[in-house]
Design a protein around this motif. Sequence first.
Motif, mmCIF file in Angstrom:
data_model
loop_
_atom_site.group_PDB
_atom_site.id
_atom_site.type_symbol
_atom_site.label_atom_id
_atom_site.label_comp_id
_atom_site.label_asym_id
_atom_site.label_seq_id
_atom_site.Cartn_x
_atom_site.Cartn_y
_atom_site.Cartn_z
ATOM 1 N N GLN A 16 58.727 -66.934 21.579
ATOM 2 C CA GLN A 16 57.646 -67.918 21.068
ATOM 3 C C GLN A 16 56.225 -67.335 20.812
ATOM 4 O O GLN A 16 55.534 -67.973 19.940
ATOM 5 N N PHE A 20 54.733 -67.833 17.139
ATOM 6 C CA PHE A 20 53.261 -68.199 17.132
ATOM 7 C C PHE A 20 52.463 -67.184 16.383
ATOM 8 O O PHE A 20 51.694 -67.696 15.532
ATOM 9 N N THR A 66 45.968 -66.665 20.475
ATOM 10 C CA THR A 66 46.748 -67.377 21.500
ATOM 11 C C THR A 66 45.840 -68.186 22.446
ATOM 12 O O THR A 66 46.443 -69.150 23.119
ATOM 13 N N ALA A 69 46.546 -71.783 21.838
ATOM 14 C CA ALA A 69 48.086 -72.189 21.692
ATOM 15 C C ALA A 69 48.240 -73.441 22.710
ATOM 16 O O ALA A 69 49.184 -74.060 22.454
ATOM 17 N N THR A 71 49.366 -75.951 25.211
ATOM 18 C CA THR A 71 50.532 -76.014 26.163
ATOM 19 C C THR A 71 51.821 -75.020 25.871
ATOM 20 O O THR A 71 52.719 -75.085 26.711
ATOM 21 N N GLN A 72 51.560 -74.133 24.794
ATOM 22 C CA GLN A 72 52.912 -73.666 24.408
ATOM 23 C C GLN A 72 53.117 -72.476 25.245
ATOM 24 O O GLN A 72 52.343 -71.892 26.069
ATOM 25 N N ASN A 73 54.398 -72.337 25.599
ATOM 26 C CA ASN A 73 54.852 -71.224 26.843
ATOM 27 C C ASN A 73 54.940 -69.830 26.175
ATOM 28 O O ASN A 73 55.777 -69.290 25.553
ATOM 29 N N LEU A 74 53.628 -69.113 25.845
ATOM 30 C CA LEU A 74 53.388 -67.979 25.175
ATOM 31 C C LEU A 74 53.498 -66.613 26.568
ATOM 32 O O LEU A 74 53.017 -67.074 27.480
#
Length: 127
Positions: A16, A20, A66, A69, A71-74
């Motif tokens: 991810q 991203f 980032t 970002a 709530t994205q799981n980076l």
Amino acid sequence: MVENALVAEDIEAAGQLVSFLDDHGLAVRGALWLYDSDAERWRFVIAFKEARKDITSFYLDVAKATSKAGTQNLLDLSRVDIVDPDRSIFAALKGVIGVEGNNRVRFSRNRINGVYLEDAMIYRLPA
């Protein structure tokens, strides 16, 4: 803390992160998880397509991107190493294997161009 297992959560979070960064103007040239047996840990290594004299500026740009970002799981950036693609593991692997898009290839216990890879999960590598 020993990080000798690469877990599914880290594998997905790294993928991810690559997507991203691509989507936010930081084109990734090469990306892989690399196991360092001396330190007993995995590090995610990224090389960008753009050339810069100062690799440190990439860290700043990645951190800025980032931070938006949500709530994205980076993958946490503390586990990321940014390297020069022409003076790193990517130079040794160039021409040996090609991985594009969001595919993954596991590469274990191989010596390539004089570099021994104990274990690696390759996300992107130009052929």
